[in-house]
Design an enzyme around this catalytic site. Structure first.
Site, short mmCIF file in Angstrom:
data_model
loop_
_atom_site.label_atom_id
_atom_site.label_comp_id
_atom_site.label_asym_id
_atom_site.label_seq_id
_atom_site.Cartn_x
_atom_site.Cartn_y
_atom_site.Cartn_z
N ALA A 1 -16.42 8.94 3.84
CA ALA A 1 -15.86 8.40 2.60
C ALA A 1 -16.98 7.60 1.95
CB ALA A 1 -14.66 7.51 2.92
N GLY B 1 -16.73 -1.71 0.45
CA GLY B 1 -16.57 -0.64 1.43
C GLY B 1 -15.22 0.01 1.30
N ASN B 2 -14.81 0.74 2.31
CA ASN B 2 -13.46 1.33 2.30
C ASN B 2 -12.92 1.41 3.73
OD1 ASN B 2 -14.17 4.05 3.47
ND2 ASN B 2 -15.49 4.05 1.66
N PHE B 3 -11.68 1.89 3.88
CA PHE B 3 -11.00 1.83 5.17
C PHE B 3 -11.30 3.00 6.11
CE2 PHE B 3 -7.95 -0.79 2.63
CZ PHE B 3 -8.19 -1.98 3.32
N SER B 4 -12.23 3.86 5.79
CA SER B 4 -12.49 5.00 6.66
C SER B 4 -12.89 4.52 8.06
CB SER B 4 -13.62 5.85 6.08
OG SER B 4 -14.01 6.82 7.01
#
Ligand code: CTP
Length: 401
Positions: free
Chosen positions: A276, A208-211
């Site tokens: 994102a 995943g990512n930090f969005s």
């Protein structure tokens, strides 16, 4: 701007209630008609006689008048108002509003009001910071209540920090701004993507990512405030959007987001792609938890569909497509390349090099880049204000299409 607006002023039992007298005067001076509802506790802080004199109307406190037996209808009061402004809002009334408790005329009126609701919280530093209060405030915001943030400064307790009710002049300016915003997107439909996507490796792990989704949710809210109907497709986030006008569709992976976006895009006038989206996903998703075996684990990734590029290809004349780019280097060149590849009408560029911009924070510093290379730079602002700039640009482009 407030001439002949009907304002229902709610006053709850906090020391900042003395400022409500000034607030009432400011509203009356701006040409508004004002009715006042107080909680029984508010009466201890400010006299109903003062408020009745200034508003030229009796003040509502109980459900009925004890002397005449006249019943005050919370439904009628809620329907009468163009705006319900609760200032100050104590932690207690905030909690009742968040949980739908209806044990006095003020909170009962809140539950039946159809007009926009504005609250100006006021409480002591630690109380304001308490997770329960923060959580309740989030619940109210997610239902479309407009929060007029408290200011920093010396509090009645002598402590210094955030919790002071916003000044009456600022509250009036907030309400005036609200009414001066044109409903310039009435009848328009919009699609917004927000948040990260999670790409499952096995049933318990993902890429995943930090969005945080904050920017996309702020844009969705601003579009609704200006009259649009919004489909908000969001990846996993802790945010909520329960207010009328937003149709929240929760998804997990890029492929789910793609499917939903493809389905909705043909019926909208504008799509803002703030999500994102993970560019790759694991080629295979294990059905059972992957056990630790060798010293290395290789996860082969395959490309995800590019939602923006696909919508860009299908874009009809008159439809607008707005993208985001978060870059760490060669910002302008990369942004121009994305505009071209994805057929965006403009791109909102934010650089991770700018302090206060990007993931998780409440502020953002952006530039808009247009297909011919023209750019507009903006200073660091709250994500709510950035959302307003984006929507202003959208309205301008829709009008010129
Ligand atoms: N986007 C999308 N679908 C994808 C990837 C990106 O819709 N699979 C959208 C994003 O929501 C954003 C824009 O495309 O509006 C640019 O996203 P970004 O990740 O910066 O671009 P990529 O094309 O993925 O390029 P790179 O990751 O190589 O910078």
């Amino acid at each position: 701007m407030l001439k002949d607006k009907k304002i229902l002023l709610g006053i709850t039992g906090g020391i900042a209630a003395y400022k409500s007298v000034y607030l009432l005067r400011e509203f009356v001076r701006s040409g508004a008609q004002v009715r006042v509802i107080m909680t029984p506790m508010a009466r201890e802080f400010v006299g109903p006689l003062t408020l009745a004199t200034l508003s030229h109307h009796p003040v509502y406190i109980d459900f009925f008048d004890h002397t005449t037996g006249q019943w005050f209808s919370h439904v009628d009061l809620g329907l009468w108002a163009d705006a319900f402004v609760i200032a100050p809002l104590t932690a207690n009334t905030m909690a009742k509003m968040a949980y739908g408790q209806a044990d006095n005329l003020l909170v009962t009126t809140y539950l039946s009001a159809r007009c926009p609701v504005f609250v100006a919280p006021a409480m002591d530093l630690d109380m304001y910071r308490h997770p329960a209060v923060q959580q309740n405030m989030k619940i109210l915001a997610s239902r479309g209540v407009h929060i007029i943030e408290p200011a920093e400064g010396e509090l009645a307790s002598g402590l210094v920090g955030k919790g002071r009710m916003a000044e009456p002049g600022d509250i009036v300016a907030f309400i005036r701004d609200f009414f001066s915003t044109e409903q310039d997107l009435t009848g328009k439909k919009a699609l917004v993507t927000a948040g990260p996507t999670y790409e499952m490796i096995d049933p318990v792990r993902f890429i995943g990512n930090f969005s945080s989704g904050k920017m996309g949710f702020a844009i969705a809210r601003e579009l609704v405030r200006r009259g649009a109907q919004v489909f908000l497709i969001s990846g996993p986030t802790s945010l909520d959007a329960d207010e009328p006008g937003i149709d929240l569709i929760r998804v997990t992976s890029a492929r789910e987001m793609y499917e939903q976006a493809e389905k909705i895009f043909p019926q909208v006038d504008v799509a803002v792609l703030a999500a994102a989206v993970a560019d790759y996903r694991p080629a295979e998703q294990a059905h059972t938890k992957i056990k630790k075996t060798g010293d290395e684990l290789l996860v082969r990734l395959v490309k995800n569909p590019d939602i923006a590029a696909s919508l860009g290809q299908k874009k009809r004349p008159g439809q607008l497509l707005v993208g985001f780019a978060l870059e760490t280097d060669n910002e302008f060149t990369n942004a121009m390349e994305k505009i071209r590849k994805k057929n965006f009408d403009f791109i909102v560029l934010n650089s991770l090099r700018d302090k206060g911009a990007g993931f998780g924070v409440d502020t953002n510093k952006v530039s808009f880049i247009f297909p011919h290379g023209h750019r507009k730079d903006f200073p660091l602002k709250s994500k709510t204000k950035v959302a307003q700039d984006i929507v202003n640009q959208i309205v301008q482009l829709l009008n010129s299409k």
